[in-house]
Design an enzyme around this catalytic site. Sequence first.
Site, PDB file in Angstrom:
ATOM      1  N   LEU A  96       1.476   3.434  -2.337  1.00 20.45           N
ATOM      2  CA  LEU A  96       2.310   3.640  -3.532  1.00 20.45           C
ATOM      3  C   LEU A  96       1.960   4.946  -4.243  1.00 20.45           C
ATOM      4  O   LEU A  96       2.615   5.323  -5.211  1.00 20.45           O
ATOM      5  CB  LEU A  96       2.114   2.482  -4.515  1.00 20.45           C
ATOM      6  CG  LEU A  96       2.810   1.170  -4.156  1.00 20.45           C
ATOM      7  CD1 LEU A  96       2.513   0.127  -5.222  1.00 20.45           C
ATOM      8  CD2 LEU A  96       4.314   1.375  -4.030  1.00 20.45           C
TER       9      LEU A  96
ATOM     10  N   GLU B 174      -7.949  25.465   3.967  1.00 21.17           N
ATOM     11  CA  GLU B 174      -6.977  24.593   3.300  1.00 21.17           C
ATOM     12  C   GLU B 174      -7.633  23.614   2.334  1.00 21.17           C
ATOM     13  O   GLU B 174      -7.004  23.143   1.391  1.00 21.17           O
ATOM     14  CB  GLU B 174      -6.142  23.840   4.351  1.00 21.17           C
ATOM     15  CG  GLU B 174      -6.858  22.737   5.127  1.00 21.17           C
ATOM     16  CD  GLU B 174      -7.623  23.225   6.363  1.00 21.17           C
ATOM     17  OE1 GLU B 174      -7.906  24.425   6.450  1.00 21.17           O
ATOM     18  OE2 GLU B 174      -7.941  22.378   7.230  1.00 21.17           O
TER      19      GLU B 174
ATOM     20  N   GLN C  53       4.363  -9.272 -11.179  1.00 19.39           N
ATOM     21  CA  GLN C  53       3.760 -10.415 -11.887  1.00 19.39           C
ATOM     22  C   GLN C  53       2.749 -11.129 -10.992  1.00 19.39           C
ATOM     23  O   GLN C  53       1.667 -11.496 -11.430  1.00 19.39           O
ATOM     24  CB  GLN C  53       4.850 -11.415 -12.294  1.00 19.39           C
ATOM     25  CG  GLN C  53       5.815 -10.890 -13.339  1.00 19.39           C
ATOM     26  CD  GLN C  53       6.863 -11.949 -13.670  1.00 19.39           C
ATOM     27  OE1 GLN C  53       6.547 -13.125 -13.814  1.00 19.39           O
ATOM     28  NE2 GLN C  53       8.113 -11.538 -13.776  1.00 19.39           N
TER      29      GLN C  53
ATOM     30  N   ASP D 202      -7.656  11.193  -0.005  1.00 22.57           N
ATOM     31  CA  ASP D 202      -7.386  11.162  -1.452  1.00 22.57           C
ATOM     32  C   ASP D 202      -8.304  12.106  -2.226  1.00 22.57           C
ATOM     33  O   ASP D 202      -7.936  12.599  -3.290  1.00 22.57           O
ATOM     34  CB  ASP D 202      -7.531   9.744  -2.005  1.00 22.57           C
ATOM     35  CG  ASP D 202      -6.245   8.946  -1.848  1.00 22.57           C
ATOM     36  OD1 ASP D 202      -5.165   9.566  -1.894  1.00 22.57           O
ATOM     37  OD2 ASP D 202      -6.315   7.720  -1.675  1.00 22.57           O
TER      38      ASP D 202
ATOM     39  N   CYS E  43      -9.981  26.737  12.765  1.00 20.29           N
ATOM     40  CA  CYS E  43     -10.986  26.019  13.549  1.00 20.29           C
ATOM     41  C   CYS E  43     -10.595  26.019  15.031  1.00 20.29           C
ATOM     42  O   CYS E  43     -10.720  27.053  15.677  1.00 20.29           O
ATOM     43  CB  CYS E  43     -11.199  24.622  12.976  1.00 20.29           C
ATOM     44  SG  CYS E  43     -12.849  23.998  13.329  1.00 20.29           S
TER      45      CYS E  43
ATOM     46  N   GLY F  41      -8.432  20.562  15.555  1.00 25.84           N
ATOM     47  CA  GLY F  41      -8.188  19.406  16.406  1.00 25.84           C
ATOM     48  C   GLY F  41      -9.363  19.180  17.334  1.00 25.84           C
ATOM     49  O   GLY F  41     -10.277  20.014  17.411  1.00 25.84           O
TER      50      GLY F  41
ATOM     51  N   GLY G 123      -3.685   7.315  -5.200  1.00 27.73           N
ATOM     52  CA  GLY G 123      -4.524   8.515  -5.238  1.00 27.73           C
ATOM     53  C   GLY G 123      -3.882   9.599  -6.075  1.00 27.73           C
ATOM     54  O   GLY G 123      -4.538  10.268  -6.874  1.00 27.73           O
TER      55      GLY G 123
ATOM     56  N   SER H 275       0.853  -1.193   0.000  1.00 24.21           N
ATOM     57  CA  SER H 275       0.000   0.000   0.000  1.00 24.21           C
ATOM     58  C   SER H 275       0.892   1.247   0.000  1.00 24.21           C
ATOM     59  O   SER H 275       2.116   1.142   0.011  1.00 24.21           O
ATOM     60  CB  SER H 275      -0.923  -0.017   1.213  1.00 24.21           C
ATOM     61  OG  SER H 275      -0.154  -0.071   2.381  1.00 24.21           O
TER      62      SER H 275
ATOM     63  N   HIS I  32     -12.285  25.648   7.314  1.00 24.62           N
ATOM     64  CA  HIS I  32     -11.041  25.032   6.845  1.00 24.62           C
ATOM     65  C   HIS I  32     -10.686  25.511   5.429  1.00 24.62           C
ATOM     66  O   HIS I  32     -11.016  24.832   4.451  1.00 24.62           O
ATOM     67  CB  HIS I  32     -11.175  23.505   6.871  1.00 24.62           C
ATOM     68  CG  HIS I  32     -11.238  22.948   8.248  1.00 24.62           C
ATOM     69  ND1 HIS I  32     -10.107  22.652   8.969  1.00 24.62           N
ATOM     70  CD2 HIS I  32     -12.284  22.676   9.059  1.00 24.62           C
ATOM     71  CE1 HIS I  32     -10.468  22.189  10.166  1.00 24.62           C
ATOM     72  NE2 HIS I  32     -11.777  22.209  10.238  1.00 24.62           N
TER      73      HIS I  32
HETATM   74  N1  GLN Z   1     -12.886  20.584  18.395  1.00 25.52           N
HETATM   75  C1  GLN Z   1     -13.368  21.817  17.866  1.00 25.52           C
HETATM   76  C2  GLN Z   1     -14.847  21.764  17.564  1.00 25.52           C
HETATM   77  O1  GLN Z   1     -15.405  20.702  17.423  1.00 25.52           O
HETATM   78  C3  GLN Z   1     -12.599  22.216  16.629  1.00 25.52           C
HETATM   79  C4  GLN Z   1     -12.820  21.294  15.491  1.00 25.52           C
HETATM   80  C5  GLN Z   1     -11.789  21.464  14.418  1.00 25.52           C
HETATM   81  O2  GLN Z   1     -10.759  22.055  14.655  1.00 25.52           O
HETATM   82  N2  GLN Z   1     -12.051  20.928  13.237  1.00 25.52           N
HETATM   83  O3  GLN Z   1     -15.454  22.805  17.408  1.00 25.52           O
END
Ligand code: GLN
Length: 547
Positions: free
Chosen positions: A15, A521, A191, A71, A380, A353, A18, A13, A519
């Site tokens: 490799l 990103e 193979q 992915d 976040c 987080g 994606g 796996s 988010h």
């Molecule tokens: N734990 C926080 C919440 O649930 C932040 C979530 C996150 O950072 N994605 O609001």
Amino acid sequence: MARFVFITGGVVSSLGKGLASAALGALLQARGYTVRLRKLDPYLNVDPGTMSPFEHGEVFVTDDGAETDLDLGHYERFTGVPARQSDSISSGRIYMNVLEKERRGDYLGKTIQVIPHVTNEIKDFISIGEDEVDFMLCEIGGTVGDIEGLPFFEAIRQFSQDKPRGQCLFMHLTLLPFITASGELKTKPTQHSVKELRSIGLQPDILVCRSEHAIPTKEREKLALFCNVRPESVIAAPDLASIYEAPLAYHHEGLDRAVLDAFQIAPAPRPNLTRWNDVADRIANPEGEVKVAIVGKYTQLEDAYKSIAEALTHGGLANRVKVKIEWVDAEIFDSEDPKIHLQGFHAILVPGGFGERGTAGKIRAAEFARENKVPYLGICLGMQMAVIEAARNVAGLPDAGSEEFDHEAGQKRYEPVVYHLKEWVQGNKKVNRRPEDDKGGTMRLGAYDAVLTEGSRVAKVYGTHGIDERHRHRYEVDVSYRSALEAAGLVFSGMSPDGRLPEIIEWPDHPWFIGVQFHPELKSKPFDPHPLFRDFVRAAKDISRLV
Ligand code: GLN
């Protein structure tokens, strides 16, 4: 009707299936085709939403609020096509759908079996929206031979039989290990992998072989002969310095040509690779370097923050600088002064987080960035921590905290500046949540609009006053603290359209300090860097010139 490319993997796996799928999508686009990429994951979780980032890396969120495999992030970054809920499925979801139908009596009392009920469910999923695009690229997670994968392999076998001849193509990704002692690339594992695939009725049309070295003609011919593919359909996938070199590298190796040949598309439209040439040029010729610290919790596994790392790279491309990321474990600040670890960075990013662990350190990182005028981007949880820091250290609310942690620690915060959101508006309907609800899929998920304050930094960064960004959180900054925090100088520069949910905060008297509840990103691309990451890296570049 779309043509289908099924991408499978063998030998080992990780490799880069994606990535290969995403790069092929980009190359087909470069030849003028429309594409959609899809991921079928054999694991039994219903979605990756409840999996630990250590297990599965980041959870990628789509506009329509699906929690998906990372992915899908690659797919979006390479093609710019926004992924949807219907682009990601797991065995768990397939079985759940089948069992729900069984409970409803939809199968009219029949015995429910893997073939045909599970395989039919998979086939139905694969064909969603098949009329919308020229090519549908479906990647099967895991490797051939995995027990969980069998229904998927059987389903794609049947699918290709159901379709007219020439409508489906199988691409298999394997590894050619290099044996240093004998100085040889070995073809035997490939193979065997193809033999395994053929034993379940799948004959690959294209072999993509990861190797540290170029594939000599002799080995290429051997692979073609033993695996029953054409020599020009044996595509080498050498290691690359940057993943964004993959479209050009695969084009150079003839992947897109081999795919079009296999579909007998002639003459093949000429590719326009301007976008990827420009990206490659920016990668190869940076004019400087900036150092960014990511102060997080899942720092041992970089995949946990995949999209953030990529978005920073994109910000670097926009500014023609290389972004050097260093991962700093937030918990270290429980005992050590942030200065020791954060001095010398041109910018600090605190990512999202969950849970209490590491939050005290993130608050200290925000404090360090604010006081020392280091560019700060809080995403976040990173925004929530910046708000708590502002409340405690500037607004005179020393008991400020978040219900997320008080709940865990069994304490009660006097000032829950960040509270558990239980009711909000999505489009024109109200959403309700209870704390005892299931963990899976119960967050505020997907794209929501925000309104930006006139004259604010973010309004300048975005160049507009109306944005929509993707969310994934349970907790929210409490708007009732807005006046206390604004009196202390923190500006609430982005709000939900109803004015109830703070989306963005900033310190106007700081070179660059922004926290966002969403988010950003997830929407950044190498050829279209997200404005926040572009401007954050620009601010870091400015600082790097000063020091
Ligand atoms: N734990 C926080 C919440 O649930 C932040 C979530 C996150 O950072 N994605 O609001």
